[in-house]
Design an enzyme around this catalytic site. Structure first.
Site, mmCIF file in Angstrom:
data_model
loop_
_atom_site.group_PDB
_atom_site.id
_atom_site.type_symbol
_atom_site.label_atom_id
_atom_site.label_comp_id
_atom_site.label_asym_id
_atom_site.label_seq_id
_atom_site.Cartn_x
_atom_site.Cartn_y
_atom_site.Cartn_z
ATOM 1 N N HIS A 203 0.834 -1.209 0.000
ATOM 2 C CA HIS A 203 0.000 0.000 0.000
ATOM 3 C C HIS A 203 0.873 1.266 0.000
ATOM 4 C CE1 HIS A 203 -3.618 2.355 1.430
ATOM 5 N NE2 HIS A 203 -2.659 3.127 1.914
ATOM 6 N N GLU A 204 1.825 1.292 0.896
ATOM 7 C CA GLU A 204 2.644 2.512 0.995
ATOM 8 C C GLU A 204 3.508 2.684 -0.259
ATOM 9 O OE1 GLU A 204 1.560 4.358 3.198
ATOM 10 O OE2 GLU A 204 0.603 2.839 4.453
#
Ligand code: BES
Ligand code: ZN
Length: 859
Positions: A313-314
């Site tokens: 996600h990051e």
């Protein structure tokens, strides 16, 4: 106390957005943090553009002392004659005796601040090493609006600039920022100055600084980008998993987007105290330890998956969010929904056997559970004051947003979708964008009317239920839509969506698939033959619920084996939602559940058990034994089939299913035999950790907690303190909220304020206690009594999440309502209203089914 109403009505455009007369181009920031006194001194020189003659410069600052401000340009130098700090609006106003003419200037500000303990801005963190000695760390967390706590700045996402950071720190410490180190020099006897390279143009909320005794893994080279995992000493053994998914997803995204990674290095940094899960600072992503550090050999599948999800996600944000950023916080979904969608894509590509998109159905269903409330909001939602931005980080932005993107991707085709995304990124890189820009790019590249379709999902609250009935001649299906809500509408609801539907139809000639777009109230799908059954959400990608006419439903349920797991999931989940909405009697769900006794899919079981968990939450104690018996009866065949040890050649989904079935049997089902067996297995595990399937261990811990007494409590508490990994620490900590003896639970409650539990965890521990049927009333009393202390101590963004626990307080609805009428929650957005409406839904459920519970459960 913060009063939302008043705050909203009293702000004007001027109060909530900085004037645009002066804007920043480049910041040179020099900070000297002192980890002994928890303070820092700073100096910054900002290259600014004055767009029209001004006598003052207004920028953001809070909890900073500004000592001096000077502006300069060729031959002119002016010192601010007045420096006014407006703490209500989190601003500094620098006044000059003379007018600054338009053009480029340099603004130099000298300031001081504190390393706070609220896990935002520039904050302190600490940890103990194996000998018990305490070590200190300083770290930053700026999103949404806390860069202004570390240096005066134009703290709005559209005011992008480049940053050149220097840090003066103790010689023995290490520091990390967004970019690689450019140079280093000694300062005095025992300090050094680290100069980092200049960043790309980016928003202030992405600047990061971390200082402490950190260690880093060797860098892996990802197509020229060095990637490392950074951690406090002693945790090297926990880094390989995060590094692997980090490297995989970074490469995956560069390929997918067709755009190079925008930074010069990437560090994934585990911070001992961290308010959220992780933060996408460009080149220096920060994490709480559980979200990055994990022991590959002993962690459970879901613990490993959590790390994979968060890292992926990051990393996705490095493009979506960092390279291209939303103009303002109303467009937060452009960051977070995309990162969530991309997170699934990368994890699915990394471990296809995990079937990540199928388990995403669980998140989609949770998003629908909030979006079925009248107090929901559209994905994109007006944000005026920056202080309202915090309320946007919720399940609607993340999970609903990701789900509607998945729906669009499936409708356009994966490659068409990808091309549009790549175009959007190239067009807006190093700049900011709005939702309309995304539609432009997708329409340009696909030639499809994306805007018309998607605006109905992004700008409208709620979602539809698609009802399906047979055409009157039996040759076809009639599909209609209306808004789905748990509580009835006050007025007729005319909302419509552009619903892309994939229908799977069975006739005597076999099955066929039909794509259609339902954009009015009703449409007919004509089929030349008699329809045996039809399923209106093939693949489960649609963000809508389905309801079948009785004859269609019964033919569907007799064809369960012909449906994919994700389709069975939807069938169960949609039926349960209809029960909660009062459209279908509970008895019908319980009847349906019986058809699933031989179900083998993990996620379908999750949907089935979701219903029972809900019942557990709202029933009276007197009915509990009946519910437990029913759960035991339901799970018996699956438990017998799965056993307690892995079978040869089984896949990991099966091993996870075993853990789910046994954990439920031992907790919700209160099965005595299961307790004994779990106790035995747990003893084996302590003797020889490798003797028990790793996925089963968390289940054993939760069974032992819910059936255990003081001895287990003491042991688990000790295990929490002596944990070897962040996951172990977390398992044992949260198990302390699952015991069922009031005195033990009282002790856990005290821990939430005692300093034994980090403030990053304490609010979630209390959240668990609010869900525990044995102590929820007491936990509520405790929360009310200690409210001010909690607000003072806990990270701000965790308060609305902690309060979610009140949805379990169906017997105290009025009291809860009254409390929140008096105590407004900062950063709550609409979430507190949603908690209260969920409470009302539970009360309505009890009132509707109340008297029948016993009969229904006993039959
Ligand atoms: N940008 C957020 C971090 C964040 C969250 C900042 C809330 C400010 C307020 C980050 O990208 C994020 O979404 N983190 C998630 C984990 C993620 C895997 C869903 C989180 O922290 O929960
Ligand atoms: Zn995110």
């Amino acid at each position: 106390m913060y009063d939302q109403e008043a705050a909203v009505t009293s702000v004007t455009a001027e109060d909530y957005r900085l004037p645009t007369t002066v804007t920043p181009d480049r910041y040179e920031i020099r900070l000297q943090p002192d980890l002994e006194s928890y303070t820092f001194a700073g100096e910054e020189t900002i290259a600014i553009t004055v767009h029209q003659p001004v006598n003052e410069i207004v920028l953001n600052a809070i909890e900073l002392e500004i000592d001096r401000a000077v502006v300069e340009r060729a031959g002119r130098k002016l010192t601010a004659s007045g420096i006014e700090l407006d703490s209500a609006n989190e601003r500094a106003r620098l006044r000059f005796a003379d007018t600054l003419e338009a053009g480029p200037w340099r603004l130099t500000i000298t300031f001081r601040g504190i390393l706070n303990d609220k896990l935002h801005g520039f904050y302190r963190s600490q940890y103990q090493d194996s000998s018990g000695q305490t070590h200190r760390v300083a770290a930053t967390q700026f999103e949404a609006t806390d860069a202004r706590r570390a240096f005066p700045c134009w703290d709005e996402p559209a005011l992008k600039a480049s940053f050149k950071v220097s840090l003066v720190i103790d010689d023995k410490l290490t520091a990390i920022s967004n970019t690689a180190l450019e140079s280093e020099r000694r300062v005095g006897n025992d300090r050094k100055e680290l100069n980092f390279k200049e960043t790309i143009r980016m928003s202030t909320y992405l600047v990061a600084i971390v200082v402490g005794e950190f260690e880093a893994t060797d860098a892996v080279d990802v197509d020229g980008t060095p990637l490392r995992v950074v951690h406090v000493p002693g945790k090297r053994a926990l880094t390989s998993w995060g590094r692997d998914i980090g490297a995989f997803s970074l490469k995956f995204f560069a390929d997918y987007y067709g755009v190079r990674y925008p930074g010069d290095k990437l560090d994934l940094i585990a911070i001992p105290d961290f308010a959220s899960g992780a933060m996408e600072n460009l080149g220096a992503i920060t994490f709480r330890e559980t979200a990055l550090l994990v022991d590959e050999k002993t962690a459970s599948r879901s613990e490993l998956e959590r790390v994979a999800d968060v890292v992926s996600h990051e990393n996705a944000h490095m493009w979506f969010g960092d390279l291209v950023t939303m103009k303002w916080w109303n467009g937060l979904w452009l960051n977070e929904a995309f990162a969530t969608f991309m997170e699934m894509l990368a994890v699915d590509a990394w471990k296809p056997q995990w079937q990540r998109w199928v388990s995403f159905s669980v998140s989609r269903a949770s998003a629908m559970a909030i979006d079925a409330l009248h107090s929901t909001r559209p994905i994109e939602y007006t944000v005026r004051a920056a202080s309202e931005a915090g309320g946007m980080f919720d399940i609607l932005t993340y999970e609903k947003g990701a789900a509607v993107l998945r729906m669009l991707e499936q409708y356009l085709g994966a490659d068409e979708f990808r091309k549009g995304i790549a175009l959007y990124l190239r067009k807006h890189q190093y700049a900011n964008a709005e939702t309309t820009d995304l539609w432009d790019a997708l329409e340009e590249s696909s030639g499809q009317p994306v805007r018309k379709l998607m605006d109905s999902w992004i700008f409208q609250p709620g979602f539809p239920v698609v009802s399906v009935k047979p055409a009157s001649n039996g040759r076809g299906l009639i599909l209609s839509q209306r808004r789905f809500t748990y509580l009835p509408h006050d007025q007729p609801n005319e909302q419509r969506w552009h619903v892309p539907i994939i229908v799977k139809v069975r006739t005597e000639h076999g099955t066929s698939t039909h794509k259609l777009l339902l954009d009015g109230p009703e449409t007919t799908l004509e089929i030349p033959e008699r329809v045996e059954w039809g399923l209106a959400n093939q693949g489960g990608h649609g963000f809508y619920r389905t309801r079948y006419a009785p004859e269609l439903l019964s033919s569907l349920t007799s064809a369960l084996s012909e449906l994919a797991p994700v389709e069975r999931f939807s069938l169960v989940s949609d039926t349960w939602a209809a029960v909660v909405a009062g459209l279908t009697p509970l008895a019908e769900f319980l009847k349906m559940v019986r058809l699933f006794r031989d179900e083998t899919d993990l996620n379908v079981w999750r949907a089935l058990l979701a219903g029972f968990n809900y019942l557990e939450m709202i029933i009276d104690d007197g009915v509990r034994p009946g519910l437990q018996a029913r759960v035991r009866e339901l799970l018996a065949p699956a438990a017998a089939r799965l056993g307690w040890s892995p079978q040869r050649d089984e896949n990991e989904l099966q091993s996870q299913l075993r853990a789910l079935v046994l954990a439920t049997l031992g907790t919700l089902g209160a099965d005595r035999e299961c307790w004994d067996r779990a106790r035995e297995m747990y003893a084996n595990y302590r003797g020889d950790p490798a003797s028990v399937d790793r996925n089963l261990v968390p289940a054993l811990i939760s069974i032992l907690a819910s059936s255990g007494g003081e001895a287990e409590y003491r042991e688990f508490k000790d295990n929490f303190k002596a944990a070897r990994t962040p996951q172990e620490e977390q398992r044992y900590l949260f198990s302390l909220a699952n015991f069922r003896h009031p005195e033990l639970l009282r002790a856990t409650m005290e821990m939430t304020l005692s300093g034994e539990v980090r403030t990053q965890n304490a609010p979630y521990l209390l959240h668990s206690l609010l869900y525990n049927t044995v102590c929820r009333e007491r936990a509520w009393g405790f929360l009310k009594h200690n409210w001010d202390k909690m607000i003072e101590r806990y990270p701000e963004n965790s308060i609305p999440r902690m309060c979610e626990g009140v949805v379990a307080l169906a017997t105290l609805e009025h009291e809860v309502r009254e409390f929140f009428a008096k105590h407004k929650v900062k950063q709550g957005g609409k979430t507190i209203d949603q908690h209260l409406e969920r409470l009302r839904v539970a009360v309505a459920f009890r009132n509707r089914e109340g008297a029948d519970f016993e009969i229904n459960l006993g039959d």
